[in-house]
Every structure is written in C-alpha cells, then in structure tokens.
Scaffold this motif. Structure first.
Motif, mmCIF file in Angstrom:
data_model
loop_
_atom_site.group_PDB
_atom_site.id
_atom_site.type_symbol
_atom_site.label_atom_id
_atom_site.label_comp_id
_atom_site.label_asym_id
_atom_site.label_seq_id
_atom_site.Cartn_x
_atom_site.Cartn_y
_atom_site.Cartn_z
ATOM 1 N N SER A 317 1.203 -1.252 -0.040
ATOM 2 C CA SER A 317 -0.163 -0.292 -0.097
ATOM 3 C C SER A 317 1.180 0.778 -0.165
ATOM 4 C CB SER A 317 -0.729 0.449 1.275
ATOM 5 O OG SER A 317 -2.007 0.734 1.152
ATOM 6 N N GLN A 318 1.177 1.883 -1.403
ATOM 7 C CA GLN A 318 1.765 2.584 -1.056
ATOM 8 C C GLN A 318 1.461 4.036 -0.616
ATOM 9 O OE1 GLN A 318 4.414 1.938 -3.162
ATOM 10 N NE2 GLN A 318 6.105 3.678 -2.921
ATOM 11 N N TYR A 319 0.209 4.585 -0.454
ATOM 12 C CA TYR A 319 -0.138 6.444 -0.089
ATOM 13 C C TYR A 319 -1.062 5.864 1.298
ATOM 14 C CZ TYR A 319 0.996 7.041 -5.014
ATOM 15 O OH TYR A 319 1.501 7.345 -5.888
ATOM 16 N N PRO A 320 -1.705 6.726 1.608
ATOM 17 C CA PRO A 320 -1.421 7.239 2.993
ATOM 18 C C PRO A 320 -3.074 6.616 3.142
ATOM 19 C CG PRO A 320 -0.421 8.850 2.754
ATOM 20 C CD PRO A 320 -0.648 7.945 1.840
ATOM 21 N N GLY A 321 -3.346 6.388 4.032
ATOM 22 C CA GLY A 321 -5.142 6.717 4.302
ATOM 23 C C GLY A 321 -6.300 7.832 3.323
ATOM 24 N N GLY A 322 -7.074 7.148 2.387
ATOM 25 C CA GLY A 322 -7.629 8.479 2.122
ATOM 26 C C GLY A 322 -6.851 8.901 0.889
ATOM 27 N N HIS A 323 -5.791 8.363 0.531
ATOM 28 C CA HIS A 323 -5.248 8.447 -1.339
ATOM 29 C C HIS A 323 -5.672 7.659 -1.806
ATOM 30 C CE1 HIS A 323 -3.734 11.268 1.812
ATOM 31 N NE2 HIS A 323 -3.640 12.367 0.278
ATOM 32 N N ASN A 324 -6.641 7.021 -2.196
ATOM 33 C CA ASN A 324 -6.579 5.630 -3.216
ATOM 34 C C ASN A 324 -5.950 5.567 -4.308
ATOM 35 O OD1 ASN A 324 -9.577 6.155 -2.021
ATOM 36 N ND2 ASN A 324 -10.633 6.966 -3.631
ATOM 37 N N GLU A 325 -6.191 3.533 -3.932
ATOM 38 C CA GLU A 325 -4.657 3.415 -4.856
ATOM 39 C C GLU A 325 -5.570 2.587 -5.843
ATOM 40 O OE1 GLU A 325 -1.169 3.204 -2.382
ATOM 41 O OE2 GLU A 325 -1.993 1.412 -2.266
ATOM 42 N N GLY A 326 -5.481 1.925 -7.204
ATOM 43 C CA GLY A 326 -6.666 1.345 -7.623
ATOM 44 C C GLY A 326 -5.590 0.314 -9.129
ATOM 45 N N PHE A 327 -6.413 0.641 -9.903
ATOM 46 C CA PHE A 327 -5.893 -1.060 -11.197
ATOM 47 C C PHE A 327 -4.163 -0.609 -11.150
ATOM 48 C CE2 PHE A 327 -5.183 -2.191 -15.418
ATOM 49 C CZ PHE A 327 -5.564 -3.415 -15.242
ATOM 50 N N PRO A 328 -4.403 0.538 -11.546
ATOM 51 C CA PRO A 328 -2.339 0.691 -12.153
ATOM 52 C C PRO A 328 -1.416 0.201 -10.950
ATOM 53 C CG PRO A 328 -3.986 2.037 -12.683
ATOM 54 C CD PRO A 328 -4.648 1.497 -12.551
ATOM 55 N N ASP A 329 -1.434 0.405 -9.647
ATOM 56 C CA ASP A 329 -1.522 0.062 -8.881
ATOM 57 C C ASP A 329 -0.583 -0.925 -8.506
ATOM 58 O OD1 ASP A 329 -0.811 3.121 -7.146
ATOM 59 O OD2 ASP A 329 -2.622 2.740 -7.779
ATOM 60 N N THR A 330 -1.979 -1.914 -8.644
ATOM 61 C CA THR A 330 -1.367 -3.201 -9.036
ATOM 62 C C THR A 330 -0.530 -3.749 -9.612
ATOM 63 O OG1 THR A 330 -3.252 -4.117 -10.378
ATOM 64 C CG2 THR A 330 -4.126 -3.457 -7.551
ATOM 65 N N PHE A 331 -0.262 -3.407 -10.688
ATOM 66 C CA PHE A 331 0.734 -3.425 -11.686
ATOM 67 C C PHE A 331 2.108 -3.033 -11.184
ATOM 68 C CE2 PHE A 331 -2.664 -4.490 -14.390
ATOM 69 C CZ PHE A 331 -1.757 -5.719 -15.141
ATOM 70 N N LYS A 332 2.479 -1.958 -10.239
ATOM 71 C CA LYS A 332 3.550 -1.910 -9.840
ATOM 72 C C LYS A 332 3.704 -2.458 -8.243
ATOM 73 C CE LYS A 332 2.727 1.774 -7.283
ATOM 74 N NZ LYS A 332 2.597 3.168 -6.116
ATOM 75 N N GLN A 333 2.948 -2.871 -7.797
ATOM 76 C CA GLN A 333 3.053 -4.059 -6.486
ATOM 77 C C GLN A 333 3.409 -5.361 -7.455
ATOM 78 O OE1 GLN A 333 3.544 -2.265 -3.371
ATOM 79 N NE2 GLN A 333 2.635 -0.454 -4.187
ATOM 80 N N LEU A 334 3.050 -5.293 -7.994
ATOM 81 C CA LEU A 334 3.097 -7.404 -8.830
ATOM 82 C C LEU A 334 4.410 -7.444 -9.484
ATOM 83 C CD1 LEU A 334 2.682 -9.822 -10.309
ATOM 84 C CD2 LEU A 334 1.731 -9.199 -12.192
ATOM 85 N N PHE A 335 5.038 -5.934 -9.906
ATOM 86 C CA PHE A 335 6.325 -5.819 -10.224
ATOM 87 C C PHE A 335 7.475 -5.696 -9.485
ATOM 88 C CE2 PHE A 335 4.307 -4.049 -14.536
ATOM 89 C CZ PHE A 335 3.904 -5.953 -14.806
ATOM 90 N N ARG A 336 7.443 -4.630 -8.564
ATOM 91 C CA ARG A 336 7.889 -4.618 -7.296
ATOM 92 C C ARG A 336 8.489 -5.667 -6.658
ATOM 93 N NH1 ARG A 336 6.127 -0.092 -3.212
ATOM 94 N NH2 ARG A 336 7.935 -0.756 -1.956
ATOM 95 N N SER A 337 7.511 -6.234 -6.335
ATOM 96 C CA SER A 337 7.060 -8.288 -5.367
ATOM 97 C C SER A 337 8.507 -9.300 -6.737
ATOM 98 C CB SER A 337 5.946 -8.774 -5.496
ATOM 99 O OG SER A 337 5.645 -10.470 -5.250
ATOM 100 N N PHE A 338 8.234 -8.664 -8.025
ATOM 101 C CA PHE A 338 8.759 -10.066 -9.140
ATOM 102 C C PHE A 338 9.863 -10.061 -9.041
ATOM 103 C CE2 PHE A 338 9.636 -11.373 -13.439
ATOM 104 C CZ PHE A 338 9.124 -12.483 -13.326
#
Length: 383
Positions: A317-338
């Motif tokens: 979870s990249q951003y603080p509460g109230g700062h929404n994360e969505g579809f593009p962020d899932t790819f970013k986090q997948l790639f960071r993990s990979f």
C-alpha cells in the motif's frame, strides 16, 4: 531503482499498462515489441522508450535485456515463453500461461530447469485489501471458511458487433470468459483462502454464436464498433457467461458467476467469504474498502489505510489512508514483488507473486470446468 532492464512484448491494451507499471516501479523499460515493425516503432515513440526492436528475437539477442514481459495473444505464449527461457531471460507472462495443460506443464518444467524467475500476471492479488483478506483468513480472524461466492462481470462484449481476438477459440482457447477473467477470481480466492479448488460443476453459455469481425481488427475495450466499419460474420463457440459451483480442499464450497455481457458492469470482481466467526466482502470497482460482517456486533467497513492493515497488506500500500489506490497500482506492486525477488537472488524463498505453477493450476481448473460443462456433471481438478 532496479538495476534490471526489461522489454514488453505486445502493444494492445495490456502491454502499455505493463510499461507504465514498470516505470512506476522503478524498472528501466528499454523497448516494446508489436506484431509488426511499424507497431513496434509507433509504440516506442508513444511510450517514449529508447530502443526499437522489430522482433522478439532481436530483443532476446540483446545481452542488456534481463526480463521479458509477454502481453501477447494466448496462442503465442507457449512458443514465446520457450524462446525467452532459452535466451536466459526472466519471464513474466500474462494469463493464461498457455493454451492447454500439456503446454503449461512443459513451461513449468522448463522454468524449473532454467533457474530463472518466472511468473504470471494475476495482478488482482496486489490490491492491498486482498492481501488483508488473506491475512485475516490465515490468522484465524474470520474463523474457518465455510463458503465463498462471487463474480467477475464486464459488458464490453454485450453486443454481436463487439469483437476481439479473444472470442475466437483458435486464438484464445476453448474457454474465453472463464479463462480471461474467471481465472483472475479463481487465482485470487485460492490465494486468499490458502485452499485449492478440487472439483467443479459448470454451466456455460454462448449468448452470441455469431459475431461481426471488423475487417481491420479491433482492440480490447475499444468501445462499440461504428456501423460504418466493414465487418464479416464469424461463428463463435467460446462462452459469454456461465456459473460454476466449487469445492475446496479445506471442505469449503462456493460459486462463481462470470460474464462479459452484463450491461453497466465495466470491470467488477467481487467476493464474499463466510467464516465461522465473521465474513468479508470486497469489490474491485470500490477497491479501497472491505465490508466485514459480524453476528453479535455491528458490521464494519474497513477503508484502506496502511496504518490499520496487516504488514503483508501495508507493504503493498503505497499511499496514506484517504489517497485511493487502484488498477494501475496493482501492476506496480506485482512488478516490485517480482523484480525484488530476482534481485534478492534466493530461489529457496517462497515466491511472493503468482508463479508458473499457479498458472498451470489455473489451466487445470479450466480444463475441469470445460469438461464439466460438456459432460454435465461434477469434475475433479487433476493434480
């Protein structure tokens, strides 16, 4: 910033999504490859990438390329993954991994023998609240899982004039809605519950047995076709929608509804887990909140906030509460993990992303679903 350099293969809807996600993850993307040299050049210019590779072979011959992302039509995955691994490059492939279980089993074998890092882009796992749901199941917060139900529904193929290569069995496989989006739900639920689907009972339906193919081709999610475009009628055998009953190795049971012909639903994946202590509900169209159901006290609505989440969820979870994360962020986090896993260089650690083995199991489930539908009975998922 990663020291690894990547190339993306495929310039349709999802290829540029990979490019954007890689850049946001701090990975150096050096090129993107289309089905023609002109498409490659145009996409490189549009996405501001430095190298123009005319073919996959050309990119594989570049010793500075470390990782290849495959976002091409399903029928191309098997041969392209083989080529990537033979060239000594790490590989992240879009789903489904291959067209059938024989192909996917061979890719699992080749990946293991290569010593390279390989994965399948089931990105929906990487919504933070999906990791939170998995943590709550694992730590017993909801009790034992009794049942799971949910759906993945879209509307982009509602009309007969809506067309994409995925509707053709020779390009996408015998299953379409199930393989294209249903496998996302199945991967996610098995990840959250920590329990594999062991048997299925499916009832599938082709709403439009004939569709109208634009003579010039059509892109995913490109919108309804203009009446002025020349088309040709083609027969379609792949399913538009369907329901699947499920049994899990834990003893839980469940159901899944999949549709690409549900008006107004643009891209809605939802699940509800019923446990012996509480229940969880989540929908991808409002991904920053999760409903938590209780019997003897008020229900809760958890809004994504890293300070309130399990460490596995707050870590993606990249951003603080109230700062929404969505579809593009899932790819970013997948790639960071990979890419983080590649750079750690310790293959003894469990992979924190969907692997080729996960991709192979999804195709085993698809095989059981298709046979169940054809034979009108429950079907066990082969090991």
């Amino acid at each position: 910033m990663s020291s690894l350099r990547s190339v993306v293969v495929g310039t349709g809807f999802i290829g540029p999504v990979h490019v954007e996600g890689l850049k946001r993850a701090g990975v150096d993307v050096v090129g993107i490859i289309g089905s023609t040299a002109e498409k490659s050049r145009s996409a490189c210019e549009r996405l501001k990438l430095p190298n123009v590779y005319s073919t996959l072979s050309e990119a594989l011959g570049d010793p500075t390329v470390d990782v290849v992302h495959l976002t091409t039509p399903n029928a191309l995955h098997f041969e392209q993954v083989q080529a990537v691994l033979a060239a000594g490059k790490h590989c992240l492939c879009e789903k489904p991994l291959a067209m059938n279980t024989a192909q996917s089993a061979e890719l699992v074998r080749l990946a293991a023998a290569s010593g390279l890092v390989t994965g399948v882009a089931y990105n929906i796992r990487f919504y933070p609240l999906c990791h939170e749901a998995a943590a709550r199941v694992a730590n017993g917060a909801i009790g034992d899982v009794i049942s799971v139900h949910g759906s993945y529904v879209q509307d982009w193929l509602l009309y007969p004039r809506d067309f994409n290569w995925r509707v053709m069995a020779e390009d996408g496989g015998e299953l379409r809605a199930v393989a294209d989006i249903g496998t996302h739900w199945l991967d996610l639920i098995q990840f959250i519950t920590g329990s594999k689907v062991t048997s299925v009972c499916a009832d599938l339906r082709t709403v439009h047995s004939q569709r109208f193919q634009p003579v010039g081709g059509a892109e995913t999610f490109s919108g309804s076709q203009s009446s002025s475009i020349d088309t040709q009628a083609v027969d379609v055998t792949t399913e538009d929608c369907g329901s699947i009953m499920l049994r899990f190795e834990s003893g839980a049971n469940g159901s899944l509804w999949v549709s690409q012909v549900t008006a107004g639903r643009k891209n809605s994946l939802c699940f509800e887990l019923a446990g012996t202590q509480s229940a969880l509900h989540w929908n991808s169209e409002s991904p920053n909140q999760m409903w938590i159901g209780h019997r003897e006290r008020a229900n809760e609505l958890l809004v994504r906030d890293p300070s309130l989440l399990d460490s596995s969820a707050s870590g993606i979870s990249q951003y603080p509460g109230g700062h929404n994360e969505g579809f593009p962020d899932t790819f970013k986090q997948l790639f960071r993990s990979f890419y983080g896993y590649i750079e750690r260089g310790d293959s003894s650690l469990p992979a924190p992303f969907p692997t080729f083995a996960d991709g192979h199991r999804e195709i085993l489930i698809c095989d059981a679903i298709l046979k169940s539908h054809q034979e009108r009975r429950w079907m066990d998922v082969c090991c």
